[in-house]
Design a protein around this motif. Sequence first.
Motif, PDB file in Angstrom:
ATOM      1  N   VAL A 225       0.840  -1.196   0.000  1.00 43.42           N
ATOM      2  CA  VAL A 225       0.000   0.000   0.000  1.00 43.42           C
ATOM      3  C   VAL A 225       0.878   1.250   0.000  1.00 43.42           C
ATOM      4  O   VAL A 225       0.639   2.207  -0.747  1.00 43.42           O
ATOM      5  CB  VAL A 225      -0.941  -0.010   1.225  1.00 43.42           C
ATOM      6  N   GLU A 226       1.927   1.244   0.799  1.00 42.71           N
ATOM      7  CA  GLU A 226       2.835   2.392   0.860  1.00 42.71           C
ATOM      8  C   GLU A 226       3.606   2.563  -0.447  1.00 42.71           C
ATOM      9  O   GLU A 226       3.835   3.692  -0.900  1.00 42.71           O
ATOM     10  CB  GLU A 226       3.797   2.226   2.035  1.00 42.71           C
ATOM     11  N   GLU A 227       4.021   1.455  -1.060  1.00 43.79           N
ATOM     12  CA  GLU A 227       4.727   1.549  -2.337  1.00 43.79           C
ATOM     13  C   GLU A 227       3.803   2.048  -3.446  1.00 43.79           C
ATOM     14  O   GLU A 227       4.212   2.823  -4.316  1.00 43.79           O
ATOM     15  CB  GLU A 227       5.328   0.192  -2.710  1.00 43.79           C
ATOM     16  N   SER A 228       2.548   1.614  -3.424  1.00 43.75           N
ATOM     17  CA  SER A 228       1.584   2.104  -4.410  1.00 43.75           C
ATOM     18  C   SER A 228       1.382   3.603  -4.255  1.00 43.75           C
ATOM     19  O   SER A 228       1.243   4.337  -5.245  1.00 43.75           O
ATOM     20  CB  SER A 228       0.241   1.382  -4.248  1.00 43.75           C
ATOM     21  N   ALA A 229       1.361   4.063  -3.009  1.00 42.22           N
ATOM     22  CA  ALA A 229       1.220   5.505  -2.770  1.00 42.22           C
ATOM     23  C   ALA A 229       2.386   6.279  -3.373  1.00 42.22           C
ATOM     24  O   ALA A 229       2.198   7.366  -3.943  1.00 42.22           O
ATOM     25  CB  ALA A 229       1.119   5.770  -1.270  1.00 42.22           C
ATOM     26  N   LYS A 230       3.602   5.725  -3.271  1.00 35.73           N
ATOM     27  CA  LYS A 230       4.767   6.367  -3.893  1.00 35.73           C
ATOM     28  C   LYS A 230       4.564   6.498  -5.404  1.00 35.73           C
ATOM     29  O   LYS A 230       4.856   7.541  -6.003  1.00 35.73           O
ATOM     30  CB  LYS A 230       6.032   5.521  -3.660  1.00 35.73           C
ATOM     31  N   ILE A 231       4.091   5.422  -6.015  1.00 35.65           N
ATOM     32  CA  ILE A 231       3.897   5.424  -7.472  1.00 35.65           C
ATOM     33  C   ILE A 231       2.842   6.450  -7.866  1.00 35.65           C
ATOM     34  O   ILE A 231       3.020   7.224  -8.816  1.00 35.65           O
ATOM     35  CB  ILE A 231       3.501   4.010  -7.950  1.00 35.65           C
ATOM     36  N   ILE A 232       1.723   6.469  -7.135  1.00 31.71           N
ATOM     37  CA  ILE A 232       0.640   7.409  -7.454  1.00 31.71           C
ATOM     38  C   ILE A 232       1.121   8.849  -7.338  1.00 31.71           C
ATOM     39  O   ILE A 232       0.829   9.694  -8.199  1.00 31.71           O
ATOM     40  CB  ILE A 232      -0.569   7.156  -6.521  1.00 31.71           C
ATOM     41  N   GLU A 233       1.882   9.146  -6.284  1.00 27.44           N
ATOM     42  CA  GLU A 233       2.363  10.507  -6.077  1.00 27.44           C
ATOM     43  C   GLU A 233       3.257  10.959  -7.241  1.00 27.44           C
ATOM     44  O   GLU A 233       3.141  12.089  -7.728  1.00 27.44           O
ATOM     45  CB  GLU A 233       3.130  10.593  -4.759  1.00 27.44           C
ATOM     46  N   GLN A 234       4.125  10.076  -7.700  1.00 29.32           N
ATOM     47  CA  GLN A 234       4.985  10.419  -8.832  1.00 29.32           C
ATOM     48  C   GLN A 234       4.173  10.622 -10.111  1.00 29.32           C
ATOM     49  O   GLN A 234       4.470  11.503 -10.921  1.00 29.32           O
ATOM     50  CB  GLN A 234       6.042   9.334  -9.037  1.00 29.32           C
ATOM     51  N   CYS A 235       3.130   9.788 -10.287  1.00 33.91           N
ATOM     52  CA  CYS A 235       2.265   9.944 -11.461  1.00 33.91           C
ATOM     53  C   CYS A 235       1.522  11.280 -11.412  1.00 33.91           C
ATOM     54  O   CYS A 235       1.397  11.976 -12.440  1.00 33.91           O
ATOM     55  CB  CYS A 235       1.264   8.792 -11.542  1.00 33.91           C
ATOM     56  N   VAL A 236       1.021  11.642 -10.245  1.00 36.18           N
ATOM     57  CA  VAL A 236       0.329  12.926 -10.093  1.00 36.18           C
ATOM     58  C   VAL A 236       1.266  14.080 -10.415  1.00 36.18           C
ATOM     59  O   VAL A 236       0.890  15.032 -11.113  1.00 36.18           O
ATOM     60  CB  VAL A 236      -0.253  13.054  -8.670  1.00 36.18           C
ATOM     61  N   ASP A 237       2.503  13.999  -9.933  1.00 32.63           N
ATOM     62  CA  ASP A 237       3.489  15.050 -10.240  1.00 32.63           C
ATOM     63  C   ASP A 237       3.679  15.193 -11.746  1.00 32.63           C
ATOM     64  O   ASP A 237       3.722  16.308 -12.289  1.00 32.63           O
ATOM     65  CB  ASP A 237       4.830  14.731  -9.577  1.00 32.63           C
ATOM     66  N   LEU A 238       3.804  14.067 -12.431  1.00 26.80           N
ATOM     67  CA  LEU A 238       4.011  14.096 -13.877  1.00 26.80           C
ATOM     68  C   LEU A 238       2.791  14.644 -14.614  1.00 26.80           C
ATOM     69  O   LEU A 238       2.911  15.475 -15.525  1.00 26.80           O
ATOM     70  CB  LEU A 238       4.339  12.686 -14.387  1.00 26.80           C
ATOM     71  N   LEU A 239       1.616  14.185 -14.236  1.00 25.89           N
ATOM     72  CA  LEU A 239       0.391  14.612 -14.914  1.00 25.89           C
ATOM     73  C   LEU A 239       0.117  16.095 -14.685  1.00 25.89           C
ATOM     74  O   LEU A 239      -0.405  16.795 -15.564  1.00 25.89           O
ATOM     75  CB  LEU A 239      -0.796  13.777 -14.420  1.00 25.89           C
ATOM     76  N   GLU A 240       0.485  16.580 -13.502  1.00 27.86           N
ATOM     77  CA  GLU A 240       0.259  17.988 -13.164  1.00 27.86           C
ATOM     78  C   GLU A 240       1.075  18.917 -14.068  1.00 27.86           C
ATOM     79  O   GLU A 240       0.613  19.990 -14.462  1.00 27.86           O
ATOM     80  CB  GLU A 240       0.639  18.206 -11.699  1.00 27.86           C
ATOM     81  N   GLU A 241       2.270  18.460 -14.416  1.00 20.59           N
ATOM     82  CA  GLU A 241       3.178  19.301 -15.200  1.00 20.59           C
ATOM     83  C   GLU A 241       3.105  19.016 -16.698  1.00 20.59           C
ATOM     84  O   GLU A 241       3.792  19.658 -17.482  1.00 20.59           O
ATOM     85  CB  GLU A 241       4.628  19.084 -14.714  1.00 20.59           C
ATOM     86  N   TRP A 242       2.293  18.058 -17.112  1.00 22.56           N
ATOM     87  CA  TRP A 242       2.279  17.651 -18.524  1.00 22.56           C
ATOM     88  C   TRP A 242       1.721  18.768 -19.406  1.00 22.56           C
ATOM     89  O   TRP A 242       0.644  19.304 -19.119  1.00 22.56           O
ATOM     90  CB  TRP A 242       1.441  16.388 -18.694  1.00 22.56           C
ATOM     91  N   PRO A 243       2.406  19.128 -20.469  1.00 28.95           N
ATOM     92  CA  PRO A 243       1.913  20.205 -21.349  1.00 28.95           C
ATOM     93  C   PRO A 243       0.531  19.884 -21.911  1.00 28.95           C
ATOM     94  O   PRO A 243       0.269  18.748 -22.337  1.00 28.95           O
ATOM     95  CB  PRO A 243       2.963  20.258 -22.467  1.00 28.95           C
ATOM     96  N   GLU A 244      -0.325  20.887 -21.929  1.00 32.03           N
ATOM     97  CA  GLU A 244      -1.719  20.670 -22.321  1.00 32.03           C
ATOM     98  C   GLU A 244      -1.843  20.161 -23.751  1.00 32.03           C
ATOM     99  O   GLU A 244      -2.694  19.326 -24.051  1.00 32.03           O
ATOM    100  CB  GLU A 244      -2.496  21.977 -22.152  1.00 32.03           C
ATOM    101  N   ASP A 245      -0.986  20.625 -24.639  1.00 27.96           N
ATOM    102  CA  ASP A 245      -1.103  20.235 -26.043  1.00 27.96           C
ATOM    103  C   ASP A 245      -0.470  18.876 -26.338  1.00 27.96           C
ATOM    104  O   ASP A 245      -0.451  18.435 -27.490  1.00 27.96           O
ATOM    105  CB  ASP A 245      -0.486  21.300 -26.955  1.00 27.96           C
ATOM    106  N   GLU A 246       0.047  18.183 -25.308  1.00 28.81           N
ATOM    107  CA  GLU A 246       0.645  16.860 -25.500  1.00 28.81           C
ATOM    108  C   GLU A 246      -0.084  15.768 -24.705  1.00 28.81           C
ATOM    109  O   GLU A 246       0.443  14.689 -24.501  1.00 28.81           O
ATOM    110  CB  GLU A 246       2.121  16.889 -25.091  1.00 28.81           C
ATOM    111  N   ARG A 247      -1.293  16.067 -24.288  1.00 26.72           N
ATOM    112  CA  ARG A 247      -2.057  15.101 -23.486  1.00 26.72           C
ATOM    113  C   ARG A 247      -2.823  14.144 -24.395  1.00 26.72           C
ATOM    114  O   ARG A 247      -4.034  14.236 -24.580  1.00 26.72           O
ATOM    115  CB  ARG A 247      -3.011  15.831 -22.543  1.00 26.72           C
ATOM    116  N   GLU A 248      -2.079  13.214 -24.963  1.00 22.30           N
ATOM    117  CA  GLU A 248      -2.666  12.238 -25.895  1.00 22.30           C
ATOM    118  C   GLU A 248      -3.145  11.023 -25.109  1.00 22.30           C
ATOM    119  O   GLU A 248      -2.346  10.299 -24.512  1.00 22.30           O
ATOM    120  CB  GLU A 248      -1.627  11.829 -26.934  1.00 22.30           C
ATOM    121  N   ILE A 249      -4.447  10.775 -25.119  1.00 24.98           N
ATOM    122  CA  ILE A 249      -5.006   9.707 -24.280  1.00 24.98           C
ATOM    123  C   ILE A 249      -5.210   8.395 -25.027  1.00 24.98           C
ATOM    124  O   ILE A 249      -5.414   7.354 -24.406  1.00 24.98           O
ATOM    125  CB  ILE A 249      -6.340  10.136 -23.641  1.00 24.98           C
TER     126      ILE A 249
END
Length: 555
Positions: free
Chosen positions: A448-472
């Motif tokens: 659970v703690e390791e998953s939290a680490k992964i989620i936090e890093q993903c949130v950091d990346l998604l927060e800074e991702w350029p708007e015009d490069e958000r290809e889903i």
Amino acid sequence: MSTGTGLERETQRAVEVTEDELEALIGDRALGRDDHLNAPGFVIRPDDVQDVLADLEEEAGFDHLSCLTAQQYTDRYESIYHLKKYADPTQEVSIVVPTSIDDPVSESAEPVFRTADWHEREAFDLVGIDYEGHPDPRRILLPETWQGHPLSKGYDQEKPQIVTLSEHANPIQPDHHDAESDTMFLNIGPHHPATHGVLHVKTVLDGETVVDVDPDVGYLHRCEEQMCQQGTYRHQIMPYPDRWDYVSAGLLNEWAYARAAEDLADIEVPEYAQIIRTMGAELCRIAAHMLALGTFALDVYGDFTAVFQYAFRDREVVQDILEDLTGQRLMFNYFRLGGVAWDLPEPREEFFEKTRDFLDELPAKVSEYNDLITSNEIFQLRCVDTGILEPEVAKDYGCTGPVARGSGIDYDLRRDDPYGYYENLDWNVVTEDGCDNYSRVLVRMQEVEESAKIIEQCVDLLEEWPEDEREIQANVPRTLKPDADTEVYRAVEAAKGELGIYIRSDGTDKPARFKIRSPCFHNLSALEEMVQDEYIPDLIASLGSLDIVLGEVDR
């Protein structure tokens, strides 16, 4: 990504075996080649199964029988043994065993890999292949009196079945006891909270000691593989995976299908979508482990008011976040081949804040669980040194996930066969060497703690991702028709272990064969080894420590 064992694991990784070396090892026992997208394939005779598999295990290190797929063609039956290595699951080989239409008999692999026991019973039950030398050749999903094999080509789906029940049958076989023992037969389940679903555990006791258990599955068989074979790759299969492990791992299940189908159709997922997938999958893992913890505490000391409700409280917070992301609370249907259905919810800042609030509060909650559970004296007395599953036994049964890692097996597909965005993130694989019920709980709590680490890093990346490069999503054709006779087996690290999918295409927009490799199916098969010479309360704890869901066991 941090491995948690540094250079030590790198030095222990399996020596790579080349295709030429495999060909030399199998020698003239190979009738031909039948390569799959993920692995070299060798066709062998039905009477060479044990010799070939034993050589591959002992001489080449293929110690993990990951899956067995059985199927029928117009001119033959076929069993495919999907072999991997626990030390390096990227090394794979497929052993293909054809048998004639008139006499579908193949040598059993059970003497080499114990996990083949349940696999071959299922293959006989659904497809109709007999495995010579199998120690217990019974049906496993359907009643013993069922007529025919539902996945064979000649089976009449409209034929009514009259299933007669055995009367006055003695459930205790002679080899279950000796003449001087005080033997009792006890039914646990199928309708009982401690069985974690509709599971019937036939138990033989000598006094108060468990001498034999026989898990009877199949009560919840819902024909998921058959339904997937009737659905189109692009649109109709993806809603089904949520329903396998229906209580916890929806996005993880969806990813298993997506990974197999994307490899089959050569689809490359955009980096941005991979990060969203990774974040969602780890949220599902936390939700799964919270449920496992709460129900296990209920099993061990009947604590409903505190631990069970605390665990559900935290699980509901995760479900709220997943509902914001996917629009659903349980059956998400959020992944698409080539990416995800839609981007993060707007306003993005609120979603990130909600997720970060949960992550900020999680360490205190994990500490609270450790105070309530793992440091509880009663809990330790019930769980330490009970349900012992030695590493080699776990491997023999094909155990994966927290069950294997609780026995010291350092095996996690997120790291060892990377997919998604895991290899770019910093996290650890958790193992414990206790091999008991207590170790399996510790692994889940730390994960659970390791998953939290992964989620936090993903949130950091998604927060800074350029708007015009958000290809889903990648550009995927409206109708997918992979080349005929293309075969692939791919797996992901679900909450309960290795969840794999085998697909064979026939050139149409629907799979010719769709096989689900359930981690719960393998882990449950090891129950008998874990509870020998223990007491009924230990049996309940051991069963709970496996964290099974019968919707995935039966499929």
